[in-house]
Scaffold this active site. Structure first.
Site, PDB file in Angstrom:
ATOM      1  N   LYS A  42     -17.091  -2.335  -8.508  1.00 13.27           N
ATOM      2  CA  LYS A  42     -18.117  -2.039  -7.596  1.00 13.27           C
ATOM      3  C   LYS A  42     -17.434  -2.015  -6.181  1.00 13.27           C
ATOM      4  O   LYS A  42     -17.716  -1.548  -5.152  1.00 13.27           O
ATOM      5  CB  LYS A  42     -19.142  -3.119  -7.471  1.00 13.27           C
ATOM      6  CG  LYS A  42     -20.004  -3.129  -8.472  1.00 13.27           C
ATOM      7  CD  LYS A  42     -20.949  -4.163  -8.571  1.00 13.27           C
ATOM      8  CE  LYS A  42     -21.722  -4.215  -9.628  1.00 13.27           C
ATOM      9  NZ  LYS A  42     -22.500  -5.566  -9.840  1.00 13.27           N
ATOM     10  N   ASP A  99     -10.006  -0.435  -4.185  1.00 14.41           N
ATOM     11  CA  ASP A  99     -10.354  -1.495  -3.028  1.00 14.41           C
ATOM     12  C   ASP A  99      -9.058  -2.164  -2.602  1.00 14.41           C
ATOM     13  O   ASP A  99      -8.755  -2.378  -1.556  1.00 14.41           O
ATOM     14  CB  ASP A  99     -11.570  -2.197  -3.262  1.00 14.41           C
ATOM     15  CG  ASP A  99     -11.599  -3.048  -4.362  1.00 14.41           C
ATOM     16  OD1 ASP A  99     -10.732  -3.012  -5.458  1.00 14.41           O
ATOM     17  OD2 ASP A  99     -12.502  -3.876  -4.672  1.00 14.41           O
ATOM     18  N   ASP A 102      -3.745  -5.808  -6.225  1.00 11.94           N
ATOM     19  CA  ASP A 102      -3.224  -7.057  -6.520  1.00 11.94           C
ATOM     20  C   ASP A 102      -2.262  -7.260  -7.506  1.00 11.94           C
ATOM     21  O   ASP A 102      -1.006  -7.005  -7.204  1.00 11.94           O
ATOM     22  CB  ASP A 102      -4.692  -8.134  -6.561  1.00 11.94           C
ATOM     23  CG  ASP A 102      -4.470  -9.287  -6.318  1.00 11.94           C
ATOM     24  OD1 ASP A 102      -3.537  -9.950  -6.517  1.00 11.94           O
ATOM     25  OD2 ASP A 102      -5.732  -9.953  -5.993  1.00 11.94           O
ATOM     26  N   ASP A 158     -15.731  -8.371  -2.860  1.00 13.55           N
ATOM     27  CA  ASP A 158     -16.576  -9.676  -2.990  1.00 13.55           C
ATOM     28  C   ASP A 158     -15.888 -11.069  -3.523  1.00 13.55           C
ATOM     29  O   ASP A 158     -15.010 -10.936  -3.935  1.00 13.55           O
ATOM     30  CB  ASP A 158     -17.696  -9.021  -3.883  1.00 13.55           C
ATOM     31  CG  ASP A 158     -17.220  -9.134  -5.186  1.00 13.55           C
ATOM     32  OD1 ASP A 158     -17.797 -10.018  -6.087  1.00 13.55           O
ATOM     33  OD2 ASP A 158     -16.071  -8.534  -5.871  1.00 13.55           O
TER      34      ASP A 158
END
Length: 179
Positions: A42, A99, A102, A158
């Protein structure tokens, strides 16, 4: 939500400027083609929507859900496909919109999966790059911002399914995720 943010790293304006730069870069890269733009749900959906709207290039859109965090603040290092693409990728130019890059494990899995399905080309753009946490040798073709080793939320990112709707990117207070 704002009370849980220690510091704002990138404002709405900062993000909008970088999204436009990224869209221009993609328009140049995809001249005379219609790439399959893939959002990794998401977290990337807000960036993805703003990005494809800023592009002049026609795109076909599709979505995947991959998770490696759950309700944790640390990646498990084992990405799991929860929802797969509907569109075929064989012979297509695939644009993966992330997004954050990492550890790099999700990106490696995605590249392997989509190239294995016969993608003609594979381009990765990411809102955020966190090279200090990289565990595998991989990087995006285009990164809007580089961040340090803080826990980042907002603009789609998030913690435990919260903070995605913040219009900026900020550092989450340690007290929130170290409870």
């Amino acid at each position: 939500m704002n009370k849980d943010v220690e510091k704002i790293l990138f404002t709405e304006g900062d993000i909008a400027r970088e999204v436009k730069k990224c869209a221009a870069w993609l328009d140049e890269r995809y001249k005379n083609t219609t790439p399959l733009a893939v959002s990794v749900l998401k977290g990337s959906v807000i960036f993805f929507c703003d990005l494809v709207r800023a592009m002049n290039t026609p795109v076909q859109m599709d979505f995947m859900t991959i998770t490696s965090y759950g309700a944790s603040s640390q990646s498990s290092g084992v990405p799991k496909i929860v929802m797969d693409l509907a569109a075929p990728v064989e012979g297509r130019d695939v644009l993966l919109v992330e997004d954050i890059v990492d550890s790099g494990h999700t990106l490696v899995k995605m590249r392997s999966l989509l190239e294995g399905r016969g993608a003609k080309s594979f381009t990765v753009v990411t809102l955020l790059d966190k090279p200090s946490r990289r565990q595998v040798d991989v990087k995006a073709d285009y990164s809007c911002f580089e961040v340090g080793n803080e826990f980042i939320v907002g603009y789609g990112l998030d913690y435990a399914q919260q903070y995605r709707n913040l219009p900026y990117v900020g550092i989450l207070k340690r007290s929130v995720y170290e409870k």
